[in-house]
Scaffold this active site. Structure first.
Site, PDB file in Angstrom:
ATOM      1  N   LYS A 144       0.842  -1.195   0.000  1.00  0.00           N
ATOM      2  CA  LYS A 144       0.000   0.000   0.000  1.00  0.00           C
ATOM      3  C   LYS A 144       0.869   1.234   0.000  1.00  0.00           C
ATOM      4  CE  LYS A 144       0.655   2.003   3.325  1.00  0.00           C
ATOM      5  NZ  LYS A 144       1.919   2.619   3.894  1.00  0.00           N
ATOM      6  N   TYR A 229      -4.437   4.303   6.339  1.00  0.00           N
ATOM      7  CA  TYR A 229      -4.911   3.380   7.387  1.00  0.00           C
ATOM      8  C   TYR A 229      -6.214   3.899   8.004  1.00  0.00           C
ATOM      9  CZ  TYR A 229      -0.443   0.893   7.275  1.00  0.00           C
ATOM     10  OH  TYR A 229       0.652   0.156   6.874  1.00  0.00           O
TER      11      TYR A 229
HETATM   12  P1  NAD Z   1      12.430   1.345   1.900  1.00  0.00           P
HETATM   13  O1  NAD Z   1      12.935   2.661   1.464  1.00  0.00           O
HETATM   14  O2  NAD Z   1      12.958   0.783   3.155  1.00  0.00           O
HETATM   15  O3  NAD Z   1      12.689   0.251   0.747  1.00  0.00           O
HETATM   16  C1  NAD Z   1      12.405   0.521  -0.590  1.00  0.00           C
HETATM   17  C2  NAD Z   1      13.208  -0.421  -1.470  1.00  0.00           C
HETATM   18  O4  NAD Z   1      12.988  -0.063  -2.832  1.00  0.00           O
HETATM   19  C3  NAD Z   1      14.723  -0.357  -1.224  1.00  0.00           C
HETATM   20  O5  NAD Z   1      15.248  -1.657  -1.216  1.00  0.00           O
HETATM   21  C4  NAD Z   1      15.236   0.428  -2.419  1.00  0.00           C
HETATM   22  O6  NAD Z   1      16.557   0.081  -2.772  1.00  0.00           O
HETATM   23  C5  NAD Z   1      14.248   0.003  -3.490  1.00  0.00           C
HETATM   24  N1  NAD Z   1      14.190   0.948  -4.621  1.00  0.00           N
HETATM   25  C6  NAD Z   1      14.120   0.586  -5.900  1.00  0.00           C
HETATM   26  N2  NAD Z   1      14.114   1.653  -6.695  1.00  0.00           N
HETATM   27  C7  NAD Z   1      14.171   2.728  -5.885  1.00  0.00           C
HETATM   28  C8  NAD Z   1      14.201   4.126  -6.134  1.00  0.00           C
HETATM   29  N3  NAD Z   1      14.157   4.626  -7.368  1.00  0.00           N
HETATM   30  N4  NAD Z   1      14.255   4.938  -5.076  1.00  0.00           N
HETATM   31  C9  NAD Z   1      14.252   4.468  -3.796  1.00  0.00           C
HETATM   32  N5  NAD Z   1      14.240   3.132  -3.513  1.00  0.00           N
HETATM   33  C10 NAD Z   1      14.204   2.281  -4.556  1.00  0.00           C
HETATM   34  O7  NAD Z   1      10.857   1.448   1.931  1.00  0.00           O
HETATM   35  P2  NAD Z   1       9.843   0.517   2.705  1.00  0.00           P
HETATM   36  O8  NAD Z   1       9.536   1.127   4.019  1.00  0.00           O
HETATM   37  O9  NAD Z   1      10.311  -0.883   2.672  1.00  0.00           O
HETATM   38  O10 NAD Z   1       8.511   0.723   1.812  1.00  0.00           O
HETATM   39  C11 NAD Z   1       8.319   0.034   0.589  1.00  0.00           C
HETATM   40  C12 NAD Z   1       6.813  -0.045   0.291  1.00  0.00           C
HETATM   41  O11 NAD Z   1       6.167  -0.726   1.354  1.00  0.00           O
HETATM   42  C13 NAD Z   1       6.117   1.305   0.170  1.00  0.00           C
HETATM   43  O12 NAD Z   1       5.116   1.238  -0.810  1.00  0.00           O
HETATM   44  C14 NAD Z   1       5.486   1.520   1.537  1.00  0.00           C
HETATM   45  O13 NAD Z   1       4.328   2.328   1.523  1.00  0.00           O
HETATM   46  C15 NAD Z   1       5.129   0.092   1.913  1.00  0.00           C
HETATM   47  N6  NAD Z   1       5.098  -0.113   3.388  1.00  0.00           N
HETATM   48  C16 NAD Z   1       4.060  -0.778   3.925  1.00  0.00           C
HETATM   49  C17 NAD Z   1       4.015  -1.012   5.290  1.00  0.00           C
HETATM   50  C18 NAD Z   1       2.899  -1.814   5.889  1.00  0.00           C
HETATM   51  O14 NAD Z   1       2.777  -1.827   7.106  1.00  0.00           O
HETATM   52  N7  NAD Z   1       2.105  -2.499   5.085  1.00  0.00           N
HETATM   53  C19 NAD Z   1       5.035  -0.528   6.104  1.00  0.00           C
HETATM   54  C20 NAD Z   1       6.112   0.134   5.525  1.00  0.00           C
HETATM   55  C21 NAD Z   1       6.141   0.339   4.145  1.00  0.00           C
END
Ligand code: NAD
Length: 374
Positions: A144, A229
């Site tokens: 999401k 949320y």
């Molecule tokens: P994060 O920044 O920790 O990880 C993102 C990943 O994407 C990294 O591994 C990064 O290298 C990669 N990536 C690929 N192309 C990229 C670019 N152009 N710029 C930046 N990163 C790039 O983020 P996250 O917290 O893991 O979030 C990822 C997704 O998960 C988002 O859509 C976020 O909304 C969602 N999320 C959901 C929950 C939940 O509780 N369901 C919690 C946190 C995040």
């Protein structure tokens, strides 16, 4: 998650599991052993997941959760960082042939180890990665918010449908037992009819350079990330879609939040007459709960949106404190079960698209400075 505050948020969730003094004394805490809600699959089959994007959520929540499921296994990864690939290969026993980068992931078509591609990249990259997965003939589970516009959500829905595969969105609260108990209280009118919902979520954003603050990658700020949320809570408790939305944004740090919203407050009206009120923010901690006011009392959760430790109260006495689960393990086990047993997921692409439609209406109301009807 690379940001300090995301780490703080995860830590807060962990503290909540461990019994930070949120609601009740340490002595009365439940066991923190994780329990995955049993599903009703007819066959014992494990579906292979490939994770796209090995950031914070994949590393700290999803990969560990997959190990706890009965019908899922982590079989592949998609990453742009070779050093991460090495770590993950060792840690999870992933063979070289199941490691891809963002440009080669369409080659998954030949890989029978991978049934489902789980997209965990920044919001505006979800479509590109979901399209690659669908064209390789894989089912898609997408974090999401599903994408950053209704049109892009629709493209994802269409592509996965065309591939004849299933699409799900990572709404973990739809599988969180305390949320489900609140839905039961609402549906069965245990405390009368729900009339007013108050739902709020926020955290203080750390690292000012991260993608969450960049419009091109995030699509928006606190609303897209955590406000969603609150929207989900209102839709879950009412079982309805909003028909009227009024919203405003407050920005106190125009540099850090130059590209995205910092704090958003909004109201919604629902067809049955329920009204909801929400605030989400990227600039304060301690906002993570909801309360439903009913004709004979109230019920709610505080905290409501953490990875663990969510709990609440109802006005007629009993605590709401269901046995702890791993929300990610439960949602993934359910998605695999939907595929194995050919049933529709309750966290469908259509649901993800609808949410983006309502988030877009909230932004429209902010922009126009007046309520919008839907
Ligand atoms: P994060 O920044 O920790 O990880 C993102 C990943 O994407 C990294 O591994 C990064 O290298 C990669 N990536 C690929 N192309 C990229 C670019 N152009 N710029 C930046 N990163 C790039 O983020 P996250 O917290 O893991 O979030 C990822 C997704 O998960 C988002 O859509 C976020 O909304 C969602 N999320 C959901 C929950 C939940 O509780 N369901 C919690 C946190 C995040």
């Amino acid at each position: 998650m690379s940001s300090t505050s995301r780490r703080d948020f995860v830590r807060m969730s962990a503290l909540a599991v461990a019994g930070a003094p949120l609601v009740r004394p340490l002595g009365s805490l439940p066991s923190i052993a994780h329990r995955v809600t049993p599903t009703t699959s007819r066959q014992e089959k494990k579906l292979g997941f490939a994770l796209v994007g090995l950031g914070s959520l994949s590393t700290n929540q999803i990969a560990p959760a997959l190990q706890k499921t009965r019908n899922c296994r982590l079989t592949g990864i998609v990453t742009g960082t070779p050093s991460k690939a090495e770590d993950w290969k060792k840690k999870y026993g992933i063979p070289d042939k199941n490691v891809y980068d963002y440009k080669t992931m369409n080659r998954m078509a030949d890989n029978k180890d991978i049934d489902i591609v789980y997209v965990v990249t920044p919001n505006a990259l979800h479509l590109e990665h979901a399209l690659a997965a669908a064209s390789a003939g894989k089912h898609v589970f997408c974090e999401k918010p599903m994408e950053i516009s209704v049109e892009r959500c629709q493209q994802m829905v269409d592509a996965v449908k065309k591939a004849g595969k299933m699409l799900g969105v990572g709404y973990r609260c739809q599988f969180e037992p305390n949320h489900l108990e609140c839905v039961r209280l609402a549906k069965e009118k245990v405390l009368g009819d729900v009339k007013v919902i108050d739902a709020n979520f926020g955290f203080a954003m750390g690292d000012p350079t991260q993608w969450r603050l960049k419009r091109d990658l995030a699509g928006g700020g606190s609303l897209m990330d955590v406000g969603i949320y609150c929207l989900q809570t209102a839709r879950m408790l009412t079982g309805e879609d909003p028909i009227w939305i009024n919203a405003a944004e407050v920005k106190t740090d125009a540099v850090k939040f130059k590209e995205v919203d910092e704090t958003v407050m909004w109201q919604m009206k629902f067809p049955s007459g329920v009204v909801s009120n929400s605030v989400c923010t990227y600039n304060a901690n301690g906002l993570a709960g909801f309360r439903a006011a009913t004709t004979r009392g109230w019920f709610g959760l505080e905290p409501a949106y953490f990875y663990g430790g969510n709990r609440g109260r109802r006005s007629d006495g009993p605590e709401i404190n269901m046995p702890p689960t791993d929300q990610f393990a439960t949602e993934l086990e359910d998605f695999a079960d939907c595929i194995i047993n050919k049933r529709q997921t309750k966290v469908s692409g259509e649901m993800g698209l609808q949410d983006v439609k309502f988030l877009t209406a909230i932004y429209e109301s902010i922009k126009k400075g007046r309520p919008v009807t839907i």
